[in-house]
Scaffold this motif. Structure first.
Motif, PDB file in Angstrom:
ATOM      1  N   THR A 141     -80.892  18.750   1.049  1.00  0.00           N
ATOM      2  CA  THR A 141     -81.470  17.911   2.097  1.00  0.00           C
ATOM      3  C   THR A 141     -80.436  16.918   2.623  1.00  0.00           C
ATOM      4  O   THR A 141     -80.425  16.610   3.820  1.00  0.00           O
ATOM      5  CB  THR A 141     -82.717  17.168   1.604  1.00  0.00           C
ATOM      6  N   TYR A 186     -80.823  17.523  13.001  1.00  0.00           N
ATOM      7  CA  TYR A 186     -81.587  16.797  11.982  1.00  0.00           C
ATOM      8  C   TYR A 186     -81.036  15.409  11.708  1.00  0.00           C
ATOM      9  O   TYR A 186     -81.796  14.485  11.407  1.00  0.00           O
ATOM     10  CB  TYR A 186     -81.675  17.621  10.694  1.00  0.00           C
ATOM     11  N   VAL A 236     -89.536  14.006   2.774  1.00  0.00           N
ATOM     12  CA  VAL A 236     -89.221  15.209   2.000  1.00  0.00           C
ATOM     13  C   VAL A 236     -89.766  15.045   0.586  1.00  0.00           C
ATOM     14  O   VAL A 236     -89.529  14.017  -0.066  1.00  0.00           O
ATOM     15  CB  VAL A 236     -87.702  15.474   1.948  1.00  0.00           C
TER      16      VAL A 236
END
Length: 355
Positions: free
Chosen positions: A199, A208, A217
């Motif tokens: 991530t 992103y 997340v």
């Protein structure tokens, strides 16, 4: 960070997320069976479930205007017909129908649609793209979430979600749930480290990184007895909670789960709108179904690329910009203009969707 501090932070963030969602309606899930072959398909109700967590989405944006996917779900007031909720998506069944097997045999797949709990009975309609590239109804059923046979109580969570990135209340953010499959109890630390690494990479690349604060997340994994998931072409067979495996539809590197019921029963214990499954394997592989989930093998040199690439299929409905798959592009003849935003069948530059 010490283990105590991590647990304290997790508890605080989880509590904050729960409080933030307190005013949200409950989450309804309709599980149904989708069966057929290359020429026909059928639908049948399985069950209606009230999930343990509130609806994670923005209640001011319940209508999907993207016009993507092969399917759409519509939820409408049963009496007035007023449209309450829509989402576009694609399915594993839809991909299987393009395979050679579908021309010879029929199969059934479990599928689900989720929506915020309505205050009245509703019509749930599944639509499919037709030969005109328009959505038309292929199945409709009435759902009353207050009847006796609705599932309202379930087993305790098989694992607790780990907050990886919490930017704000779920209803104001995109909730990405990263599920682990093929991780033993002793490998839970490895799973969390891998999630954080992947991530961190995703939020370092465009688009992103520019929208990192719009995401929450979460990570969740149910331990397995053996490391890794099944790879039948090498005679490797492992039991796992999600049933994720390689060799989907005979494609060696294609990784999916066809056990939707198991996937949803585990995912429901974390806030989510999108899911990526990390498999604890070294061999390159992955997959992505728009509006369903994506997968990536976590332990190879291409893991960063795989994680972001496959998420693009699931999250944005992006098509592959190359031709190597005997499954995804088995069209059998002329092809209508694809719905994916990054590919076209048109040859006139003036008509391109991205002009």
């Amino acid at each position: 960070m010490s283990q105590f501090a991590r647990l304290l932070a997790a508890t605080t963030l989880s509590t904050a997320a729960s409080l933030a969602c307190a005013a949200q309606p409950a989450t309804v899930r309709v599980d149904y069976l989708h069966s057929g072959n290359a020429l026909s398909e059928n639908y049948a109700m399985e069950r209606v479930v009230i999930e343990p967590l509130p609806w994670p989405g923005d209640m001011s944006r319940t209508i999907d205007t993207t016009n993507r996917g092969n399917n759409k779900v519509e939820v409408a007031d049963a009496k007035t017909g007023k449209l309450l909720y829509t989402r576009t998506f694609s399915t594993v069944f839809g991909e299987w129908r393009t395979t050679d097997e579908a021309s010879k045999a029929s199969r059934g797949f479990s599928e689900s649609v989720r929506f915020p709990k309505p205050e009245q009975p509703v019509k749930v309609r599944i639509l499919k793209r037709d030969e005109r590239n328009e959505f038309s109804v292929v199945w409709s059923t009435e759902v009353d979430t207050d009847v006796l046979d609705v599932v309202r109580k379930q087993e305790p969570a098989p694992a607790k979600p780990i907050p990886i990135r919490v930017s704000g209340p779920s209803e104001k953010k995109v909730d990405l749930l990263i599920l682990g499959d093929g991780y033993t109890k002793a490998e839970m630390g490895k799973f969390e480290q891998t999630v954080r690494r992947l991530t961190d990479y995703m939020f370092s690349v465009s688009p992103y990184k520019e929208r990192a604060n719009d995401f929450n997340v979460w990570a969740l994994a149910v331990p397995t007895q053996e490391s890794g998931v099944s790879r039948p072409s090498t005679n490797t067979h492992h039991a796992s909670a999600l049933g994720t495996r390689y060799d989907i539809f005979g494609s060696e590197r294609y990784v999916l789960t066809t056990d939707n019921r198991a996937l949803r029963d585990i995912a429901q214990y974390a806030p989510y709108e999108f899911i990526e499954i990390l498999v604890n394997n070294d061999t390159y592989g992955g997959g992505g179904i728009y509006g369903q989930f994506s997968t990536a093998a976590a332990n190879n040199d291409w893991a960063n690329y795989l994680f972001v690439h496959e998420f693009g299929h699931h999250f944005a409905g992006l098509a592959d910009e190359y031709y190597t798959s005997p499954v995804a592009y088995a069209t059998g003849g002329a092809r209508m203009e694809p719905w994916e935003p990054n590919v076209t069948a048109l040859q006139d530059p003036a008509q391109l969707k991205w002009k």
